[in-house]
Design a protein around this motif. Structure first.
Motif, short mmCIF file in Angstrom:
data_model
loop_
_atom_site.label_atom_id
_atom_site.label_comp_id
_atom_site.label_asym_id
_atom_site.label_seq_id
_atom_site.Cartn_x
_atom_site.Cartn_y
_atom_site.Cartn_z
N LYS A 175 0.85 -1.18 0.00
CA LYS A 175 0.00 0.00 0.00
C LYS A 175 0.88 1.24 0.00
O LYS A 175 1.84 1.33 0.79
CB LYS A 175 -0.90 0.03 1.24
CG LYS A 175 -1.85 -1.15 1.36
CD LYS A 175 -2.93 -1.10 0.31
CE LYS A 175 -3.96 -2.19 0.52
NZ LYS A 175 -5.00 -2.17 -0.53
N THR A 176 0.56 2.18 -0.88
CA THR A 176 1.32 3.43 -0.93
C THR A 176 0.66 4.55 -0.12
O THR A 176 1.18 5.65 -0.06
CB THR A 176 1.49 3.90 -2.38
OG1 THR A 176 0.20 4.03 -3.00
CG2 THR A 176 2.32 2.90 -3.17
N SER A 177 -0.46 4.25 0.50
CA SER A 177 -1.16 5.26 1.31
C SER A 177 -0.61 5.23 2.74
O SER A 177 0.19 4.36 3.11
CB SER A 177 -2.66 4.98 1.32
OG SER A 177 -2.92 3.68 1.83
N ALA A 178 -1.05 6.19 3.53
CA ALA A 178 -0.66 6.22 4.93
C ALA A 178 -1.39 5.13 5.72
O ALA A 178 -2.46 4.66 5.30
CB ALA A 178 -0.96 7.60 5.53
N VAL A 179 -0.82 4.74 6.82
CA VAL A 179 -1.43 3.69 7.64
C VAL A 179 -2.71 4.23 8.28
O VAL A 179 -2.70 5.29 8.90
CB VAL A 179 -0.45 3.23 8.74
CG1 VAL A 179 -1.06 2.11 9.56
CG2 VAL A 179 0.86 2.79 8.12
N SER A 204 -0.91 -13.57 5.85
CA SER A 204 -1.35 -12.60 4.85
C SER A 204 -1.28 -11.21 5.46
O SER A 204 -1.84 -10.98 6.54
CB SER A 204 -2.79 -12.92 4.40
OG SER A 204 -3.17 -12.10 3.33
N ARG A 205 -0.59 -10.30 4.80
CA ARG A 205 -0.32 -9.01 5.42
C ARG A 205 -0.48 -7.86 4.43
O ARG A 205 -0.40 -8.03 3.21
CB ARG A 205 1.09 -8.99 5.99
CG ARG A 205 2.17 -9.12 4.93
CD ARG A 205 3.56 -9.05 5.51
NE ARG A 205 4.56 -9.04 4.44
CZ ARG A 205 5.83 -8.76 4.61
NH1 ARG A 205 6.29 -8.47 5.82
NH2 ARG A 205 6.67 -8.76 3.60
N LEU A 206 -0.69 -6.69 5.00
CA LEU A 206 -0.66 -5.43 4.28
C LEU A 206 0.60 -4.68 4.72
O LEU A 206 0.84 -4.52 5.92
CB LEU A 206 -1.89 -4.58 4.59
CG LEU A 206 -3.26 -5.16 4.22
CD1 LEU A 206 -4.36 -4.24 4.72
CD2 LEU A 206 -3.39 -5.36 2.73
N THR A 207 1.39 -4.24 3.75
CA THR A 207 2.61 -3.49 4.06
C THR A 207 2.45 -2.08 3.55
O THR A 207 2.34 -1.86 2.34
CB THR A 207 3.84 -4.15 3.42
OG1 THR A 207 3.99 -5.49 3.94
CG2 THR A 207 5.10 -3.36 3.73
N TYR A 208 2.41 -1.12 4.47
CA TYR A 208 2.26 0.29 4.13
C TYR A 208 3.64 0.90 3.98
O TYR A 208 4.47 0.86 4.91
CB TYR A 208 1.46 1.02 5.20
CG TYR A 208 0.01 0.61 5.24
CD1 TYR A 208 -0.95 1.32 4.51
CD2 TYR A 208 -0.41 -0.49 5.98
CE1 TYR A 208 -2.28 0.95 4.52
CE2 TYR A 208 -1.74 -0.87 6.00
CZ TYR A 208 -2.67 -0.14 5.27
OH TYR A 208 -3.98 -0.52 5.28
N LEU A 209 3.92 1.45 2.81
CA LEU A 209 5.25 1.95 2.49
C LEU A 209 5.45 3.40 2.91
O LEU A 209 6.54 3.81 3.27
CB LEU A 209 5.51 1.82 0.98
CG LEU A 209 5.41 0.40 0.42
CD1 LEU A 209 5.61 0.41 -1.09
CD2 LEU A 209 6.42 -0.52 1.08
N ARG A 210 4.40 4.21 2.84
CA ARG A 210 4.55 5.63 3.16
C ARG A 210 4.58 5.82 4.68
O ARG A 210 3.69 5.38 5.39
CB ARG A 210 3.40 6.43 2.55
CG ARG A 210 3.62 7.95 2.60
CD ARG A 210 2.50 8.67 1.88
NE ARG A 210 2.41 8.27 0.50
CZ ARG A 210 3.15 8.77 -0.48
NH1 ARG A 210 4.07 9.68 -0.21
NH2 ARG A 210 3.00 8.34 -1.72
N GLY A 211 5.63 6.49 5.13
CA GLY A 211 5.77 6.71 6.56
C GLY A 211 6.17 5.47 7.31
O GLY A 211 6.06 5.42 8.53
#
Length: 426
Positions: free
Chosen positions: A298-302, A338-345
């Protein structure tokens, strides 16, 4: 230079009156004067000072004209004939449905077991279409059954929108993982090798995208690529230290006509009775084949309280959908993360596994089955996603949407059956 007083000794309003009187004095036969009663914004306009005061007759807008000027005038003078016009009959029915607090055909009623809806449910569903089915059944019927699509408008852009920038980062990540997996292997790559592979992937995308879609000007485009490379390097470096023998794949397709080296068998993936398909951002498989990890970048904020979010009322289905695909197509795997990885911040990862993942899959299947039964029985009310800003079908909803949903809330809530209990789930 002469002053304006010398050039125009007579005031402008006085000049208008003189010109008007001259035109009227030279008129032969008749002289007609008309005026607009409303502005372009719909506000009432007062008559001009040139408009005659005596002998003015104001005609009501709803009057029956002596001579029809258009078809609208003719139908206005003949109400019995107007009732037989299909468009006017539909307009009257829509207006009555708008004023009614009940759940009507204008609010999402469809024919029970409608063949078009049945065909839409029989097609392969993505995580996006599943979300629309669960959180906005009316939008699902419009998009998947009736095929309504927003117009594609290509214009000069100064910056990519959030969705397009996400596609950019995903493509850079996919190319980098493929390059690293071939040699020396993602689990053995150093930070320098990771960065080098991502930079090569960024240069590849920087050359490819301008020939396929609109991109910002050169300087801004280079800045966008650099930001995508930075996020991709952070995401791959976050997973350094994989176990020896671990294999990784990127952009792994599953579902209809999907061929991927990662899968052991060729089978349909189903959730709640529906066929599902999609593309997994990244799949890591342990060397002994006993454990697998699925990553959705994910490129959005957490989001706030992300640690407490499981399905977010149907808004977050990627983890469940991708985990179900891995369990179906890799039957030898005993443990799935299964995971979500947030890249921004970040990067910052939020995973589901074990009993929590089992419960999430079971809840998803139960409510998908409930949504399928609801739409098949002929009820497709708008859900919470109907009022979201990203809803590109909002133009088809009433203009005063908040007032409409408030007035119809009880009827829509009842028509949604079991789904409201799902919408309030974490």
């Amino acid at each position: 230079m002469l002053s304006r007083v010398q050039l125009e000794p007579i005031p402008r309003p006085e000049q208008d009156i003189r010109a008007f009187e001259t035109i009227r004095a030279h008129a032969v036969g008749s002289f007609c004067v008309s005026r607009s009663r409303r502005s372009a914004e719909g506000t009432l306009l007062s008559p001009s000072r040139l408009f005659p005061v005596d002998g003015v007759e104001v005609f009501a807008k709803a009057r029956a004209p002596a001579h029809a000027f258009s078809e609208s005038d003719r139908l206005l003078a003949r109400p019995l004939e107007a009732r037989e016009k299909p468009t006017l009959a539909l307009a009257v029915a829509a207006w009555r449905a708008w004023q009614s607090p009940d759940f009507t055909a204008w609010d999402g009623q469809v024919g029970p077991d409608d063949p078009v809806v049945r065909a839409a449910l029989a097609r392969e569903q993505s995580a996006t279409s599943l979300r629309r089915l669960l959180r906005d059944p009316l939008g699902f019927v419009w998009r998947s059954a009736l095929g309504w699509r927003p117009a594609d408008i290509h214009s000069d852009v100064l910056a990519l929108d959030h969705a397009t920038f996400g596609e950019l980062v995903h493509e850079v990540l996919g190319l980098a993982v493929e390059r690293l997996e071939s040699t020396p292997g993602l689990n053995r790559a150093t930070l320098q090798e990771l960065q080098g592979a991502v930079e090569v992937a960024g240069d590849t995308v920087a050359l490819r995208w301008p020939s396929e879609r609109p991109v910002p000007p050169a300087l801004l485009w280079r800045r966008t690529i650099d930001e995508a490379v930075r996020l991709a390097v952070a995401g791959l470096a976050f997973d350094q230290g994989l176990q020896p023998g671990t294999r990784s794949w990127s952009e792994v397709p599953f579902g209809e006509e999907a061929e991927a080296a990662a899968w052991q068998i060729d089978a349909e993936v189903r959730l709640g009775g529906l066929r599902v398909g999609g593309r997994i951002d990244r799949l890591d498989l342990r060397g002994d084949g006993g454990a697998a990890r699925v990553t959705d970048y994910k490129t959005s904020a957490v989001p706030r309280n992300m640690s407490a979010i499981v399905l977010a009322g149907g808004a977050e289905l990627q983890r469940v959908t991708y985990a179900a695909a891995v369990r179906c197509l890799l039957p030898e795997v005993r443990q799935v993360v299964s995971r979500l990885t947030y890249l921004r911040g970040g990067p910052e990862a939020h995973a589901l596994s074990g009993d929590a993942l089992d419960a999430a899959i079971a809840d998803t299947e139960r409510f998908i089955a409930a949504a399928v039964a609801l739409v098949s029985d002929g009820a497709a009310p708008p859900g919470p996603d109907a009022r979201e800003p990203f809803n590109n079908l909002r133009l088809a909803l009433p203009a005063d949407l908040e007032n409409y949903l408030f007035r119809k809330s009880r009827a829509l809530w009842t028509a949604a059956g079991e789904l409201p209990t799902f919408w309030s789930a974490p």
